[in-house]
Design a protein around this motif. Structure first.
Motif, PDB file in Angstrom:
ATOM      1  N   GLU A 240      19.422  21.077  -8.181  1.00  0.00           N
ATOM      2  CA  GLU A 240      19.358  21.714  -6.872  1.00  0.00           C
ATOM      3  C   GLU A 240      18.699  23.083  -6.922  1.00  0.00           C
ATOM      4  OE1 GLU A 240      23.379  21.750  -5.550  1.00  0.00           O
ATOM      5  OE2 GLU A 240      23.473  19.572  -5.258  1.00  0.00           O
ATOM      6  N   GLN A 241      18.319  23.539  -8.115  1.00  0.00           N
ATOM      7  CA  GLN A 241      17.701  24.857  -8.259  1.00  0.00           C
ATOM      8  C   GLN A 241      16.281  24.824  -7.723  1.00  0.00           C
ATOM      9  OE1 GLN A 241      18.033  26.803 -12.144  1.00  0.00           O
ATOM     10  NE2 GLN A 241      15.884  27.443 -11.959  1.00  0.00           N
ATOM     11  N   ILE A 242      15.951  25.790  -6.884  1.00  0.00           N
ATOM     12  CA  ILE A 242      14.621  25.874  -6.313  1.00  0.00           C
ATOM     13  C   ILE A 242      13.898  27.142  -6.770  1.00  0.00           C
ATOM     14  CG2 ILE A 242      13.334  25.967  -4.116  1.00  0.00           C
ATOM     15  CD1 ILE A 242      15.544  24.328  -2.847  1.00  0.00           C
ATOM     16  N   TYR A 243      14.626  28.200  -7.149  1.00  0.00           N
ATOM     17  CA  TYR A 243      13.944  29.399  -7.649  1.00  0.00           C
ATOM     18  C   TYR A 243      13.274  29.073  -8.983  1.00  0.00           C
ATOM     19  CZ  TYR A 243      18.145  30.211 -10.585  1.00  0.00           C
ATOM     20  OH  TYR A 243      19.177  30.095 -11.487  1.00  0.00           O
ATOM     21  N   MET A 256       9.360  33.251  -7.700  1.00  0.00           N
ATOM     22  CA  MET A 256       9.779  32.719  -6.405  1.00  0.00           C
ATOM     23  C   MET A 256      11.297  32.713  -6.300  1.00  0.00           C
ATOM     24  SD  MET A 256       7.018  29.599  -6.386  1.00  0.00           S
ATOM     25  CE  MET A 256       6.970  29.526  -8.193  1.00  0.00           C
ATOM     26  N   LEU A 257      11.818  33.503  -5.377  1.00  0.00           N
ATOM     27  CA  LEU A 257      13.258  33.637  -5.185  1.00  0.00           C
ATOM     28  C   LEU A 257      13.749  32.690  -4.099  1.00  0.00           C
ATOM     29  CD1 LEU A 257      13.619  37.535  -5.228  1.00  0.00           C
ATOM     30  CD2 LEU A 257      13.820  35.940  -7.157  1.00  0.00           C
ATOM     31  N   TRP A 278      18.490  35.822 -13.844  1.00  0.00           N
ATOM     32  CA  TRP A 278      17.203  35.206 -14.181  1.00  0.00           C
ATOM     33  C   TRP A 278      16.045  36.056 -13.679  1.00  0.00           C
ATOM     34  CZ3 TRP A 278      13.582  33.691 -10.545  1.00  0.00           C
ATOM     35  CH2 TRP A 278      12.464  32.987 -11.042  1.00  0.00           C
ATOM     36  N   PHE A 279      16.151  36.542 -12.451  1.00  0.00           N
ATOM     37  CA  PHE A 279      15.107  37.360 -11.835  1.00  0.00           C
ATOM     38  C   PHE A 279      14.878  38.638 -12.632  1.00  0.00           C
ATOM     39  CE2 PHE A 279      14.370  40.463  -8.111  1.00  0.00           C
ATOM     40  CZ  PHE A 279      12.992  40.442  -8.289  1.00  0.00           C
ATOM     41  N   VAL A 293       6.543  39.003  -6.339  1.00  0.00           N
ATOM     42  CA  VAL A 293       7.891  38.494  -6.095  1.00  0.00           C
ATOM     43  C   VAL A 293       7.917  37.888  -4.695  1.00  0.00           C
ATOM     44  CG1 VAL A 293      10.336  39.034  -5.951  1.00  0.00           C
ATOM     45  CG2 VAL A 293       8.879  40.226  -7.621  1.00  0.00           C
ATOM     46  N   ALA A 294       8.067  36.573  -4.631  1.00  0.00           N
ATOM     47  CA  ALA A 294       8.039  35.855  -3.360  1.00  0.00           C
ATOM     48  C   ALA A 294       9.450  35.708  -2.826  1.00  0.00           C
ATOM     49  CB  ALA A 294       7.392  34.482  -3.546  1.00  0.00           C
TER      50      ALA A 294
END
Length: 416
Positions: A240-243, A256-257, A278-279, A293-294
């Motif tokens: 389910e992770q999208i970043y 991409m956040l 992570w970011f 950084v989106a």
């Protein structure tokens, strides 16, 4: 390795043709075009949709006519994903344009489409990309996509509200969410653009419901439909992770956040603990000149649903960048339905570039005279283009705002 005239078992032979819109009436068994995405220096994903129970393979190679090609394994489209399939093309060469086409068993081959792979991390190649957001079905046709294609960027970043599931009849079931994507994807301009330019895609609120928060019962359904219809590389540890992030040579790191599914207003976080760690790690470890950084929502302005509603976490991010002396950070956003260049307050000069809408109502309420705006315009459908050329000046990037008629209406240099 295939060759000219090769007939794969159960398929007609593949021959070259110019990129075209995938048309169900052409007899290929395909519909809604292809979308390539999450490209790296050695891999890419390709999304397609075909008739129920179809068995499909991809032919791909660097020859524009696919006279010589590789093929993927044959697989069936997934009824649980609205008869779509996402193929991973691996062991690709960096900084190379690849061509591909779908081969549906028992049907004529589909049209040829293409994408460009990223350069290696240490490569000094020029990189250009376009980004924007907000495509609402009532504003079709999405003619602005023709302008994006005409700019010939290396990739396109769609920063959320890729559909408006809560407008023009709100979606409640998975089939209804899928239908929102079918309506938007069945657009000639979008298909034409996606046939030549790869994408990175992030979601925002309208993929589920306006200003939704975690816990909304529609969120898992909206997320599934989003992942069924876009080529997003899935984490083996969290489907389910999208970043995620993508590196394009020495010039660009695209971070991409996911500013939606980890929100917790009671804990003053938009990103959640794991994503924020992570970011920060990605920012501090990146050797790219520019770290773009989106964030689907802007860093300043727009009310409590944007970063203004999470000021403590925003301050923590800005403080981390300053304390670690991380250079070349530029924020990218959409959602505000305007083109804007914002000086982020208390950031020591960091900028947020907001683009859009691609096709949605224009912003008629924001006070464009606010001192934080270096530039603001809400008079056209638009996107931003950013170009970095290390061979000319590695510490500078060029920003252009471009409208639906492919006219540049604002330019600025960005310095790392």
């Amino acid at each position: 390795m295939g060759g000219a005239g090769l007939a794969l078992p159960g398929f007609l032979s593949a021959s070259g043709c110019a990129p075209a819109i995938v048309d169900r009436d052409a007899g290929t068994g395909l519909s809604l075009g292809y979308v390539s995405g999450d490209v790296s220096s050695d891999s890419a994903l390709v999304w397609l949709r075909a008739d129920a129970a179809s068995r499909v393979a991809l032919a791909y190679g660097s020859d524009a006519e696919l006279a010589q090609f590789n093929t993927t394994s044959v697989r069936g489209v997934d009824a649980a994903a609205d008869h779509s399939a996402i193929f991973s093309l691996d062991d690709l060469r960096p900084a190379t344009r690849y061509y591909y086409r779908a081969l549906v068993e028992g049907r004529p081959p589909g049209p040829i489409a293409s994408f460009i792979t990223a350069p290696r991390d240490d490569d000094n190649s020029q990189v250009s990309f376009c980004f924007s957001g907000d495509t609402r079905q009532g504003y079709k046709p999405f003619t602005v996509m023709h302008a994006i294609r005409a700019q010939r960027p290396d990739f396109f970043l769609h920063l959320g509200d890729t559909v408006y599931a809560d407008r023009n009849g709100a979606a409640r079931t998975l089939e209804e969410f899928w239908n929102k994507y079918r309506i938007n994807r069945d657009d000639a301009a979008a298909q034409s653009c996606f046939s030549e330019i790869s994408t990175y895609v992030m979601w925002d609120d309208h993929e589920v419901e306006n200003d939704y928060l975690p816990g909304n019962p529609l969120a898992p359904i909206g997320r599934q439909a989003f992942l069924d219809y876009w080529p997003v590389r899935r984490s083996p540890n969290d489907s389910e992770q999208i970043y995620r992030a993508a590196r394009w040579g020495r010039a660009v790191d695209l971070i991409m956040l996911d500013t939606r599914q980890y929100r917790a207003p009671d804990r003053s976080t938009m990103l959640g603990t794991r994503q924020k760690e992570w970011f920060f790690d990605r920012l501090s470890q990146s050797s790219a000149t520019f770290k773009f950084v989106a964030s689907a929502v802007p860093m300043a302005g727009g009310g409590s649903d944007r970063w203004d509603g999470y000021p403590k976490e925003r301050a923590e991010i800005l403080r981390y960048i300053q304390q670690k002396k991380i250079t070349g950070v530029v924020f990218l956003s959409a959602d505000m339905h305007c083109a804007a260049l914002t000086r982020i307050p208390k950031s020591k000069g960091l900028l947020d570039i907001t683009a859009g809408p691609l096709a949605a109502p224009l912003n008629r309420v924001t006070n464009s005279a606010n001192s934080r705006y270096e530039f603001f315009l809400a008079e056209n459908f638009n996107f931003a283009k950013i170009t970095v050329d290390p061979k000319v000046n590695g510490n500078e990037a060029r920003l252009e705002f471009i409208d639906q008629d492919n006219r540049v209406f604002y330019t600025r240099k960005l310095r790392a």
